[in-house]
Design a protein around this motif. Sequence first.
Motif, PDB file in Angstrom:
ATOM      1  N   LYS A   1      46.851  37.449  33.710  1.00  0.00           N
ATOM      2  CA  LYS A   1      47.535  38.714  33.377  1.00  0.00           C
ATOM      3  C   LYS A   1      47.059  39.749  34.386  1.00  0.00           C
ATOM      4  O   LYS A   1      45.854  39.994  34.508  1.00  0.00           O
TER       5      LYS A   1
ATOM      6  N   SER B   1      52.082  44.643  32.580  1.00  0.00           N
ATOM      7  CA  SER B   1      51.352  43.542  33.214  1.00  0.00           C
ATOM      8  C   SER B   1      52.324  42.493  33.723  1.00  0.00           C
ATOM      9  O   SER B   1      53.394  42.295  33.150  1.00  0.00           O
TER      10      SER B   1
ATOM     11  N   ARG C   1      35.253  33.010  37.823  1.00  0.00           N
ATOM     12  CA  ARG C   1      35.333  34.465  38.064  1.00  0.00           C
ATOM     13  C   ARG C   1      35.118  34.834  39.528  1.00  0.00           C
ATOM     14  O   ARG C   1      34.524  35.858  39.841  1.00  0.00           O
TER      15      ARG C   1
ATOM     16  N   ALA D   1      38.946  37.497  37.800  1.00  0.00           N
ATOM     17  CA  ALA D   1      38.864  37.820  36.371  1.00  0.00           C
ATOM     18  C   ALA D   1      37.943  39.015  36.148  1.00  0.00           C
ATOM     19  O   ALA D   1      36.842  39.079  36.694  1.00  0.00           O
ATOM     20  N   GLY D   2      38.427  39.976  35.377  1.00  0.00           N
ATOM     21  CA  GLY D   2      37.610  41.141  35.024  1.00  0.00           C
ATOM     22  C   GLY D   2      37.570  42.216  36.089  1.00  0.00           C
ATOM     23  O   GLY D   2      36.858  43.214  35.940  1.00  0.00           O
TER      24      GLY D   2
ATOM     25  N   CYS E   1      42.465  42.140  36.067  1.00  0.00           N
ATOM     26  CA  CYS E   1      43.026  40.784  36.012  1.00  0.00           C
ATOM     27  C   CYS E   1      42.335  40.070  34.855  1.00  0.00           C
ATOM     28  O   CYS E   1      41.109  40.146  34.726  1.00  0.00           O
ATOM     29  N   THR E   2      43.107  39.415  34.046  1.00  0.00           N
ATOM     30  CA  THR E   2      42.541  38.629  32.949  1.00  0.00           C
ATOM     31  C   THR E   2      42.923  37.168  33.177  1.00  0.00           C
ATOM     32  O   THR E   2      44.081  36.883  33.484  1.00  0.00           O
TER      33      THR E   2
ATOM     34  N   ASP F   1      39.126  33.139  27.202  1.00  0.00           N
ATOM     35  CA  ASP F   1      38.966  34.189  28.195  1.00  0.00           C
ATOM     36  C   ASP F   1      37.732  33.837  29.028  1.00  0.00           C
ATOM     37  O   ASP F   1      36.618  33.782  28.494  1.00  0.00           O
TER      38      ASP F   1
ATOM     39  N   THR G   1      35.961  35.387  31.018  1.00  0.00           N
ATOM     40  CA  THR G   1      34.869  36.370  31.132  1.00  0.00           C
ATOM     41  C   THR G   1      33.905  36.261  29.953  1.00  0.00           C
ATOM     42  O   THR G   1      32.824  36.831  29.977  1.00  0.00           O
TER      43      THR G   1
END
Length: 507
Positions: free
Chosen positions: A130, A161, A193, A210-211, A369-370, A423, A425
């Motif tokens: 995302k 998004s 990540r 990510a994150g 960013c997820t 997820d 993260t």
Amino acid sequence: MSELSERFDTHDPGEKKVAEKLRCDACPVMCYIAEGRTGACDRYGNFGGRITRCDPLRILEHDRLVPFEGSEWDGNLVNTRRRFVSAMGAGTTYPDYKPAPFIVGQEVEGVDLVTVVTEGIFSYCGVKVKIDTDRHLGPETAVVRAQGEAVGHVTTAEYGSQMLSLGGVHHLTGGSKQEGRVTCDTLLALCNREPVELSIEGGASLVVQAGQPPIIDGKVEQRMRVGCGSATIGMFAKQWSGLVDEVVVVDDHITGVVSEHQAGKVIGWPDTGIRIVGRRSTPGRYFKVAEPGLGWGGTAIEDPLQILGPWNSTKGARPGLSMMMVSTTGEQFAYFELDDELKPVPKPFPERLKKSVELIEQNCEPALCTVLFVGGAGGSLRAGVVENPVNLTRSVQGLQTYVTVGGAPVYVWPGGGITLMVDVTRVPANAFGYVPTPALVAPIEFTLRRDDYLSLGGYAGEIRTVEDVLARGGEYWNARAEEAASPGNPWPPEAQVEVARLARTIR
Ligand code: SF4
């Protein structure tokens, strides 16, 4: 031989030992490894004549403040004895004739629990990404490439998004070898990540991590939109009232015009005679004012006046009429006044309107960013947990068994199988690995009541205590490392007790 090995240049399993080399049987590649060397994935090596998992088995410690009542205080402010044997560094059950590497028993609040841990080999997995952005990254279904190889596609754009779907069986195992390898590399980096460069056919180039905020065509994205143009009008029409004659919120999805919008009408906003070039949906809401792009509000335009038609004097247009145009993130804004010919002329942005633009900015969340890892715990993995694999599926679906990935809670999809999302993260660093079949390796743990485990056909003789695991390790001879659990993740055994309580209430 597993389907995993079919497209990899592997060989039939031969002797366990050939000359000075030992065969690793932790995946279908079955590397023969010389003393002091590691195999093709760097996860296993031959050290001292033994196949050894190179990374330590990671045992997570969940801190919790010592409660004031109900337990004896040993003098420490923090009770660190809530341990969880994660699957990180555990090794795999592959081939599946043997039980999972660690099956750990633990009593929690009077409930006898068992956690089965294994590093699953996922050759049919993917990630959903995302990307918080207003910008148009590329058309829906466009191919997403990494290092020139197709690794996924653009899927739906959701509120604020853009979604990407990467990996999956067709890219990992269904294409060329190079496509499979690059897909595997890309998924591994994203799950661990690390930043990954992606390009979208007919669209933008991206750096995704990510994150972290996305980098789109070299520019770091700052803010996630507060809403569509219409929602922005609804939120802030009152604040603009009396300060300016017209407000247009330029947006690729729905461009809003305050004088025509319901929010303007209810506070008595007068007509201005404005015309918007676009498809009018309902009063003050316009679709398709411009092509999507990297400009104002996710459109392709840099000059917002392009979306205006001629002003209508019979409906309120007059010289001197003031207008603010703003985007849904507040990053772009401009101020105009109509001249004698009813043409908007740019003017310095007035002080009185700055606060309202700041308000839009303040209401935007940071763009991130997820990355969600999506994997299916297949029959072979389940066979390492219980003797009749379908029993495990039913117990997961029935909330009898709590699933975690490196101790992080997962979402299990309804329907058949054990398809889960996590997820990344929330998963400890460097939890994911790979094997060159190609497939991703992800830690997975199943926690359930001991009596349930036994009734499902669990491996009763393999259940060990945490202390025993710490003291003696497992068949892959690796070290044990205790580390703090990711903050915010519940202690899985306790979470399981909660889930079991909830399930009983629902029943
Ligand atoms: S690729 Fe890794 S897991 Fe597979 S056989 Fe070789 S060393 Fe073992």
